[in-house]
Design a protein around this motif. Structure first.
Motif, PDB file in Angstrom:
ATOM      1  N   LEU A  25       0.876  -1.228   0.090  1.00 31.79           N
ATOM      2  CA  LEU A  25       0.053   0.160   0.073  1.00 31.79           C
ATOM      3  C   LEU A  25       0.751   1.281   0.106  1.00 31.79           C
ATOM      4  N   ARG A  26       1.845   1.347   0.927  1.00 34.77           N
ATOM      5  CA  ARG A  26       2.780   2.534   0.801  1.00 34.77           C
ATOM      6  C   ARG A  26       3.594   2.574  -0.568  1.00 34.77           C
ATOM      7  N   VAL A  27       3.890   1.726  -1.095  1.00 31.66           N
ATOM      8  CA  VAL A  27       4.610   1.698  -2.456  1.00 31.66           C
ATOM      9  C   VAL A  27       3.696   2.312  -3.535  1.00 31.66           C
ATOM     10  N   ALA A  28       2.350   1.906  -3.435  1.00 27.20           N
ATOM     11  CA  ALA A  28       1.324   2.465  -4.289  1.00 27.20           C
ATOM     12  C   ALA A  28       1.228   3.993  -4.120  1.00 27.20           C
ATOM     13  N   VAL A  29       1.151   4.281  -2.700  1.00 23.23           N
ATOM     14  CA  VAL A  29       1.100   5.892  -2.410  1.00 23.23           C
ATOM     15  C   VAL A  29       2.339   6.570  -2.888  1.00 23.23           C
ATOM     16  N   GLU A  30       3.412   6.130  -2.640  1.00 23.92           N
ATOM     17  CA  GLU A  30       4.441   6.807  -3.083  1.00 23.92           C
ATOM     18  C   GLU A  30       4.462   6.920  -4.339  1.00 23.92           C
ATOM     19  N   GLN A  31       4.103   5.747  -5.340  1.00 30.88           N
ATOM     20  CA  GLN A  31       4.044   6.017  -6.717  1.00 30.88           C
ATOM     21  C   GLN A  31       3.207   7.214  -7.496  1.00 30.88           C
ATOM     22  N   LEU A  32       2.084   7.234  -6.378  1.00 26.95           N
ATOM     23  CA  LEU A  32       1.174   8.132  -6.685  1.00 26.95           C
ATOM     24  C   LEU A  32       1.789   9.569  -6.493  1.00 26.95           C
ATOM     25  N   VAL A  33       2.156   9.897  -5.520  1.00 20.20           N
ATOM     26  CA  VAL A  33       2.880  10.983  -5.100  1.00 20.20           C
ATOM     27  C   VAL A  33       4.007  11.163  -6.349  1.00 20.20           C
ATOM     28  N   VAL A  34       4.866  10.560  -6.775  1.00 19.42           N
ATOM     29  CA  VAL A  34       5.919  10.650  -7.821  1.00 19.42           C
ATOM     30  C   VAL A  34       5.070  11.086  -9.083  1.00 19.42           C
ATOM     31  N   ASP A  35       4.106  10.236  -9.347  1.00 19.01           N
ATOM     32  CA  ASP A  35       3.407  10.597 -10.665  1.00 19.01           C
ATOM     33  C   ASP A  35       2.827  11.861 -10.566  1.00 19.01           C
ATOM     34  N   ALA A  38       5.688  14.280 -11.451  1.00 25.76           N
ATOM     35  CA  ALA A  38       6.249  13.920 -12.835  1.00 25.76           C
ATOM     36  C   ALA A  38       5.174  14.758 -13.940  1.00 25.76           C
ATOM     37  N   LEU A  39       3.940  14.580 -13.399  1.00 26.94           N
ATOM     38  CA  LEU A  39       2.897  15.333 -14.315  1.00 26.94           C
ATOM     39  C   LEU A  39       2.913  16.943 -14.021  1.00 26.94           C
ATOM     40  N   ALA A  40       3.441  17.276 -12.919  1.00 28.87           N
ATOM     41  CA  ALA A  40       3.544  18.900 -12.881  1.00 28.87           C
ATOM     42  C   ALA A  40       4.462  19.143 -13.511  1.00 28.87           C
ATOM     43  N   ILE A  41       5.691  18.663 -13.624  1.00 26.61           N
ATOM     44  CA  ILE A  41       6.921  18.800 -14.412  1.00 26.61           C
ATOM     45  C   ILE A  41       6.747  18.816 -15.796  1.00 26.61           C
ATOM     46  N   SER A  60       4.667  25.072 -10.922  1.00 32.16           N
ATOM     47  CA  SER A  60       3.732  24.145 -11.274  1.00 32.16           C
ATOM     48  C   SER A  60       3.889  23.018 -10.074  1.00 32.16           C
ATOM     49  N   VAL A  61       4.834  22.597  -9.541  1.00 23.65           N
ATOM     50  CA  VAL A  61       4.826  22.017  -8.556  1.00 23.65           C
ATOM     51  C   VAL A  61       4.218  22.358  -7.225  1.00 23.65           C
ATOM     52  N   ARG A  62       4.245  23.714  -6.940  1.00 25.06           N
ATOM     53  CA  ARG A  62       3.607  24.430  -5.969  1.00 25.06           C
ATOM     54  C   ARG A  62       2.051  24.247  -6.259  1.00 25.06           C
ATOM     55  N   ARG A  63       1.733  24.744  -7.371  1.00 23.59           N
ATOM     56  CA  ARG A  63       0.407  24.501  -7.686  1.00 23.59           C
ATOM     57  C   ARG A  63      -0.435  23.214  -7.582  1.00 23.59           C
ATOM     58  N   MET A  64       0.403  22.234  -7.944  1.00 19.91           N
ATOM     59  CA  MET A  64       0.232  20.762  -7.870  1.00 19.91           C
ATOM     60  C   MET A  64      -0.144  20.559  -6.446  1.00 19.91           C
ATOM     61  N   LEU A  65       0.909  20.922  -5.493  1.00 20.83           N
ATOM     62  CA  LEU A  65       0.809  20.494  -3.921  1.00 20.83           C
ATOM     63  C   LEU A  65      -0.357  21.161  -3.632  1.00 20.83           C
ATOM     64  N   LEU A  95      13.668  11.187  -9.737  1.00 20.44           N
ATOM     65  CA  LEU A  95      13.121  11.947 -10.632  1.00 20.44           C
ATOM     66  C   LEU A  95      13.656  13.212 -10.922  1.00 20.44           C
ATOM     67  N   SER A  96      14.131  13.818  -9.985  1.00 15.84           N
ATOM     68  CA  SER A  96      14.703  15.406 -10.120  1.00 15.84           C
ATOM     69  C   SER A  96      16.091  14.928 -10.903  1.00 15.84           C
ATOM     70  N   ARG A  97      16.903  13.757 -10.482  1.00 16.63           N
ATOM     71  CA  ARG A  97      18.199  13.475 -11.295  1.00 16.63           C
ATOM     72  C   ARG A  97      17.687  13.398 -12.752  1.00 16.63           C
ATOM     73  N   SER A  98      16.805  12.570 -13.094  1.00 12.14           N
ATOM     74  CA  SER A  98      16.287  12.361 -14.642  1.00 12.14           C
ATOM     75  C   SER A  98      16.042  13.608 -15.253  1.00 12.14           C
ATOM     76  N   GLU A  99      15.312  14.424 -14.442  1.00 11.24           N
ATOM     77  CA  GLU A  99      14.812  15.558 -15.234  1.00 11.24           C
ATOM     78  C   GLU A  99      15.950  16.647 -15.443  1.00 11.24           C
ATOM     79  N   VAL A 100      16.864  16.721 -14.488  1.00 13.85           N
ATOM     80  CA  VAL A 100      18.173  17.475 -14.624  1.00 13.85           C
ATOM     81  C   VAL A 100      18.928  16.863 -15.792  1.00 13.85           C
TER      82      VAL A 100
END
Length: 161
Positions: A25-35, A38-41, A60-65, A95-100
């Protein structure tokens, strides 16, 4: 798992069937947060100067949060709880490393600084406010109770150089 089932209006058995364990359950919630991150970026076009792109992505991240307060609460609990066994911070850092890396390859981010410095700067900009704003709100509440300034409540802005 019972609390999750109750909040979702389903049986504990259904939650267990779908996620298997609390860890699942925690892994699924964490994936949702990462998603969500990623969508905001991804919503921000890679057009403009590196500073403009970074600023628009942060916004965009601020608005998502702002739109998803439950994500904010989950991140605060997960990142600040020393007993947390999740990997959310690692996943968001990756995710940040990948985007940078993508921005650097496209010539849209400076290559004059180490990539690790850019990643940490990005994480501090986006998490600084998220993690410290409750402390500022608490101090503001205390000061206004004690007859402090009637100026507008301050908000935190983090800049990493």
């Amino acid at each position: 798992m019972r609390g999750v089932a109750a909040a979702a209006g389903v049986t504990v058995g259904l939650v267990q069937h779908h996620f298997k364990t609390k860890d699942g359950l925690r892994v699924a919630v964490e994936q949702l947060v990462v998603d969500y991150y990623a969508l905001a970026i991804a919503a921000v076009p890679d057009v403009g100067t590196p500073a403009e792109i970074a600023s628009r992505r942060d916004e965009s991240v601020r608005r998502m949060l702002e739109t998803h307060p439950s994500v904010v609460n989950y991140i605060r609990r997960t990142v600040l709880d020393p007993r947390g066994s999740g990997r959310l911070l690692e996943r968001l850092t990756e995710l940040s490393r990948s985007e940078v890396a993508k921005l650097r390859e496209a010539g849209l981010a400076s290559t004059n600084r180490p990539e690790s410095t850019q990643i940490i700067g990005l994480m501090v900009r986006q998490f600084g406010t998220l993690l410290l704003q409750p402390m500022i709100d608490e101090m503001w509440g205390y000061l206004t109770q004690k007859g402090g300034s009637s100026d507008g409540k301050p908000t935190l802005s983090v800049t990493v150089g």
